[in-house]
Design a protein around this motif. Structure first.
Motif, PDB file in Angstrom:
ATOM      1  N   MET A  67     -10.184   5.833   1.989  1.00 19.94           N
ATOM      2  CA  MET A  67      -9.055   5.952   1.074  1.00 19.94           C
ATOM      3  C   MET A  67      -9.507   5.793  -0.375  1.00 19.94           C
ATOM      4  SD  MET A  67      -5.592   3.642   0.746  1.00 19.94           S
ATOM      5  CE  MET A  67      -6.433   2.278  -0.027  1.00 19.94           C
ATOM      6  N   GLY A  68     -10.459   4.899  -0.614  1.00 18.57           N
ATOM      7  CA  GLY A  68     -10.976   4.689  -1.968  1.00 18.57           C
ATOM      8  C   GLY A  68     -11.635   5.932  -2.535  1.00 18.57           C
ATOM      9  N   GLY A  69     -12.281   6.722  -1.666  1.00 15.31           N
ATOM     10  CA  GLY A  69     -12.891   7.973  -2.106  1.00 15.31           C
ATOM     11  C   GLY A  69     -11.844   8.963  -2.588  1.00 15.31           C
ATOM     12  N   SER A  70     -10.725   9.045  -1.857  1.00 15.03           N
ATOM     13  CA  SER A  70      -9.669   9.970  -2.284  1.00 15.03           C
ATOM     14  C   SER A  70      -9.027   9.487  -3.583  1.00 15.03           C
ATOM     15  CB  SER A  70      -8.609  10.139  -1.186  1.00 15.03           C
ATOM     16  OG  SER A  70      -7.894   8.941  -0.979  1.00 15.03           O
TER      17      SER A  70
ATOM     18  N   SER B 200       0.823  -1.198   0.000  1.00 16.85           N
ATOM     19  CA  SER B 200       0.000   0.000   0.000  1.00 16.85           C
ATOM     20  C   SER B 200       0.859   1.250   0.000  1.00 16.85           C
ATOM     21  CB  SER B 200      -0.898   0.008   1.241  1.00 16.85           C
ATOM     22  OG  SER B 200      -1.641   1.206   1.288  1.00 16.85           O
ATOM     23  N   THR B 201       0.422   2.257  -0.752  1.00 16.27           N
ATOM     24  CA  THR B 201       1.092   3.560  -0.741  1.00 16.27           C
ATOM     25  C   THR B 201       0.133   4.621  -0.197  1.00 16.27           C
ATOM     26  OG1 THR B 201       0.432   4.038  -3.021  1.00 16.27           O
ATOM     27  CG2 THR B 201       2.569   2.946  -2.701  1.00 16.27           C
ATOM     28  N   LEU B 202      -0.910   4.153   0.501  1.00 10.92           N
ATOM     29  CA  LEU B 202      -1.880   5.027   1.172  1.00 10.92           C
ATOM     30  C   LEU B 202      -2.595   5.975   0.211  1.00 10.92           C
ATOM     31  CD1 LEU B 202       0.245   5.837   4.335  1.00 10.92           C
ATOM     32  CD2 LEU B 202      -1.514   4.070   4.070  1.00 10.92           C
ATOM     33  N   GLY B 203      -2.802   5.533  -1.024  1.00 15.96           N
ATOM     34  CA  GLY B 203      -3.566   6.311  -1.982  1.00 15.96           C
ATOM     35  C   GLY B 203      -2.761   6.902  -3.123  1.00 15.96           C
ATOM     36  N   ASP B 204      -1.437   6.873  -3.018  1.00 11.73           N
ATOM     37  CA  ASP B 204      -0.612   7.480  -4.066  1.00 11.73           C
ATOM     38  C   ASP B 204      -0.666   6.661  -5.357  1.00 11.73           C
ATOM     39  OD1 ASP B 204       1.243   9.053  -5.421  1.00 11.73           O
ATOM     40  OD2 ASP B 204       2.952   7.966  -4.578  1.00 11.73           O
TER      41      ASP B 204
END
Length: 162
Positions: free
Chosen positions: A148-151, A116-120
């Motif tokens: 996180m999926g929303g971002s 995971s890259t926390l959204g990047d």
């Protein structure tokens, strides 16, 4: 704290599975769904599930052949979630009343590879799922995410996603 990939948890049985041309087909959600691993542009394997059940109800066509048009929802889960978590499946069932559904596990979550890259870099995972939905013949794709999926959904749209 675990050193394994985030969101990696023990799984319960999801029902019978069998292979069709390299794609696992499983009986779930009161219909048939198709499971496969997608490859992102940076080479990460993403666990993905397609549920065309609503498309069959609307069109009356055999679900073993994806519809040539119609709406598909691509659902992006939150951090520590994955395509097999009960809350993600409940959300997918709700959207399946209105169109076909693609769910997937972000990198480092569930059965997907990578970290995971926390959204990047997860925007690449979403792009792979959207591309798969288009390859299945859907002309209208709606991306939906939470936490996180929303971002990631917002970033995908801002970066000029399909």
């Amino acid at each position: 704290m675990s050193t394994g990939p985030s969101g990696h948890v023990a799984r319960s049985a999801n029902g019978p599975h069998f292979k069709i041309r390299g794609v696992t087909r499983e009986v779930t959600w009161g219909g048939t769904s198709f499971r496969t691993f997608l490859r992102t542009v940076d080479g990460v394997r993403i666990n993905s599930v397609y549920n065309p059940a609503a498309a069959e109800r609307v069109t009356g066509k055999d679900i073993s052949r994806p519809p040539s048009h119609g709406l598909v929802f691509v659902i992006a889960h939150g951090f520590t979630g994955n395509a097999d978590r009960p809350h993600v499946r409940r959300i997918a069932r709700a959207f399946a009343r209105h169109g076909a559904v693609v769910t997937f596990s972000f990198r480092g979550h569930g059965a997907s590879g990578g970290r995971s890259t926390l959204g990047d870099r997860e925007v690449l995972d979403l792009a792979a799922a959207v591309s798969w939905a288009r390859e299945l013949g859907h002309t209208r794709v709606a991306t939906v995410g939470f936490s996180m999926g929303g971002s990631v959904v917002l970033r995908h749209a801002a970066l000029g996603g399909e």
